[in-house]
Write a protein that holds these residues in place. Structure first.
Motif, PDB file in Angstrom:
ATOM      1  N   SER A   1       0.825  -1.210   0.000  1.00 44.61           N
ATOM      2  CA  SER A   1       0.000   0.000   0.000  1.00 44.61           C
ATOM      3  C   SER A   1       0.857   1.257   0.000  1.00 44.61           C
ATOM      4  N   ALA A   2       1.945   1.229   0.743  1.00 47.23           N
ATOM      5  CA  ALA A   2       2.822   2.390   0.823  1.00 47.23           C
ATOM      6  C   ALA A   2       3.457   2.704  -0.522  1.00 47.23           C
ATOM      7  N   ARG A   3       3.640   1.672  -1.331  1.00 51.85           N
ATOM      8  CA  ARG A   3       4.254   1.872  -2.636  1.00 51.85           C
ATOM      9  C   ARG A   3       3.286   2.492  -3.620  1.00 51.85           C
ATOM     10  N   GLY A   4       2.013   2.293  -3.409  1.00 51.57           N
ATOM     11  CA  GLY A   4       0.982   2.889  -4.258  1.00 51.57           C
ATOM     12  C   GLY A   4       1.238   2.736  -5.735  1.00 51.57           C
ATOM     13  N   GLY A   5       1.195   3.830  -6.464  1.00 51.01           N
ATOM     14  CA  GLY A   5       1.387   3.817  -7.908  1.00 51.01           C
ATOM     15  C   GLY A   5       2.830   3.773  -8.329  1.00 51.01           C
ATOM     16  N   GLU A   6       3.747   3.719  -7.386  1.00 52.92           N
ATOM     17  CA  GLU A   6       5.165   3.750  -7.722  1.00 52.92           C
ATOM     18  C   GLU A   6       5.761   2.353  -7.803  1.00 52.92           C
ATOM     19  N   VAL A   7       4.956   1.371  -8.091  1.00 53.73           N
ATOM     20  CA  VAL A   7       5.409  -0.016  -8.092  1.00 53.73           C
ATOM     21  C   VAL A   7       6.583  -0.224  -9.022  1.00 53.73           C
ATOM     22  N   ALA A   8       6.544   0.330 -10.208  1.00 59.32           N
ATOM     23  CA  ALA A   8       7.599   0.084 -11.190  1.00 59.32           C
ATOM     24  C   ALA A   8       8.917   0.754 -10.822  1.00 59.32           C
ATOM     25  N   THR A   9       8.879   1.821 -10.029  1.00 56.00           N
ATOM     26  CA  THR A   9      10.104   2.547  -9.728  1.00 56.00           C
ATOM     27  C   THR A   9      10.715   2.177  -8.393  1.00 56.00           C
ATOM     28  N   GLN A  10       9.982   1.495  -7.542  1.00 58.07           N
ATOM     29  CA  GLN A  10      10.476   1.112  -6.225  1.00 58.07           C
ATOM     30  C   GLN A  10      11.144  -0.248  -6.287  1.00 58.07           C
ATOM     31  N   PRO A  11      12.202  -0.471  -5.518  1.00 58.48           N
ATOM     32  CA  PRO A  11      12.803  -1.804  -5.507  1.00 58.48           C
ATOM     33  C   PRO A  11      11.850  -2.819  -4.888  1.00 58.48           C
ATOM     34  N   THR A  12      11.787  -3.986  -5.477  1.00 59.67           N
ATOM     35  CA  THR A  12      10.886  -5.043  -5.005  1.00 59.67           C
ATOM     36  C   THR A  12      11.217  -5.463  -3.589  1.00 59.67           C
ATOM     37  N   ALA A  13      12.483  -5.403  -3.206  1.00 60.67           N
ATOM     38  CA  ALA A  13      12.896  -5.855  -1.882  1.00 60.67           C
ATOM     39  C   ALA A  13      12.195  -5.099  -0.765  1.00 60.67           C
ATOM     40  N   ALA A  14      11.607  -3.944  -1.065  1.00 60.52           N
ATOM     41  CA  ALA A  14      10.916  -3.172  -0.040  1.00 60.52           C
ATOM     42  C   ALA A  14       9.650  -3.882   0.437  1.00 60.52           C
ATOM     43  N   ILE A  15       9.120  -4.814  -0.363  1.00 61.49           N
ATOM     44  CA  ILE A  15       7.894  -5.508   0.009  1.00 61.49           C
ATOM     45  C   ILE A  15       8.162  -6.548   1.086  1.00 61.49           C
ATOM     46  N   ALA A  16       9.218  -7.315   0.937  1.00 60.55           N
ATOM     47  CA  ALA A  16       9.563  -8.368   1.888  1.00 60.55           C
ATOM     48  C   ALA A  16      11.049  -8.654   1.768  1.00 60.55           C
ATOM     49  N   ASP A  17      11.580  -9.298   2.784  1.00 64.95           N
ATOM     50  CA  ASP A  17      12.985  -9.671   2.757  1.00 64.95           C
ATOM     51  C   ASP A  17      13.111 -11.179   2.941  1.00 64.95           C
ATOM     52  N   VAL A  18      14.321 -11.658   2.911  1.00 69.44           N
ATOM     53  CA  VAL A  18      14.563 -13.097   3.009  1.00 69.44           C
ATOM     54  C   VAL A  18      14.006 -13.657   4.315  1.00 69.44           C
ATOM     55  N   GLU A  19      14.151 -12.925   5.404  1.00 64.12           N
ATOM     56  CA  GLU A  19      13.651 -13.403   6.698  1.00 64.12           C
ATOM     57  C   GLU A  19      12.133 -13.555   6.670  1.00 64.12           C
ATOM     58  N   THR A  20      11.459 -12.630   6.001  1.00 64.46           N
ATOM     59  CA  THR A  20      10.007 -12.703   5.904  1.00 64.46           C
ATOM     60  C   THR A  20       9.589 -13.946   5.121  1.00 64.46           C
ATOM     61  N   VAL A  21      10.273 -14.197   4.019  1.00 62.40           N
ATOM     62  CA  VAL A  21       9.962 -15.380   3.205  1.00 62.40           C
ATOM     63  C   VAL A  21      10.232 -16.647   4.004  1.00 62.40           C
ATOM     64  N   ASP A  22      11.335 -16.671   4.755  1.00 67.88           N
ATOM     65  CA  ASP A  22      11.633 -17.841   5.598  1.00 67.88           C
ATOM     66  C   ASP A  22      10.548 -18.052   6.647  1.00 67.88           C
ATOM     67  N   LEU A  23      10.066 -16.973   7.244  1.00 69.09           N
ATOM     68  CA  LEU A  23       8.988 -17.064   8.237  1.00 69.09           C
ATOM     69  C   LEU A  23       7.715 -17.617   7.591  1.00 69.09           C
ATOM     70  N   LEU A  24       7.413 -17.160   6.383  1.00 73.40           N
ATOM     71  CA  LEU A  24       6.232 -17.666   5.687  1.00 73.40           C
ATOM     72  C   LEU A  24       6.366 -19.164   5.412  1.00 73.40           C
ATOM     73  N   ARG A  25       7.533 -19.589   4.971  1.00 74.47           N
ATOM     74  CA  ARG A  25       7.735 -21.016   4.700  1.00 74.47           C
ATOM     75  C   ARG A  25       7.597 -21.848   5.979  1.00 74.47           C
ATOM     76  N   ALA A  26       8.146 -21.343   7.080  1.00 75.15           N
ATOM     77  CA  ALA A  26       8.022 -22.056   8.359  1.00 75.15           C
ATOM     78  C   ALA A  26       6.561 -22.129   8.791  1.00 75.15           C
ATOM     79  N   SER A  27       5.831 -21.053   8.580  1.00 72.25           N
ATOM     80  CA  SER A  27       4.405 -21.038   8.920  1.00 72.25           C
ATOM     81  C   SER A  27       3.645 -22.057   8.075  1.00 72.25           C
TER      82      SER A  27
END
Length: 97
Positions: free
Chosen positions: A44-70
């Protein structure tokens, strides 16, 4: 449909799956809910700037690891939730995370 739109749709689906599960471990459920909220807030914070913002701002490796563990914790008793969590991980992967 963009990767960001797909991720939003997948997050919505996962929230619906979580609402249908009442027997999940409250601690795991709380961590997962918080993680999903953080991802949604970043989108939501990225709004219309999706193409110009780095994707890493959405999630990081730790977040993905937490999701996999969940997903592993939900797998036996709630396979639909586990599948929905893996769908979020896959969507993040398609975005380069």
């Amino acid at each position: 449909m963009s990767h960001t739109d797909q991720l939003r749709q997948t997050l919505t689906h996962l929230h619906h799956e979580l609402e249908s599960v009442s027997t999940a471990d409250p601690e795991v459920r709380g961590m997962l809910t918080q993680t999903l909220r953080e991802i949604a807030d970043r989108l939501s914070a990225r709004g219309g700037e999706v193409a110009t913002q780095p994707t890493a701002a959405i999630a990081d490796v730790e977040t993905v690891d937490l999701l996999r563990a969940s997903a592993r914790q939900f797998e036996a008793d709630h396979p639909q939730v586990a599948t929905a969590i893996e769908s979020v991980v896959d969507a993040l992967s398609r975005m380069g995370i």
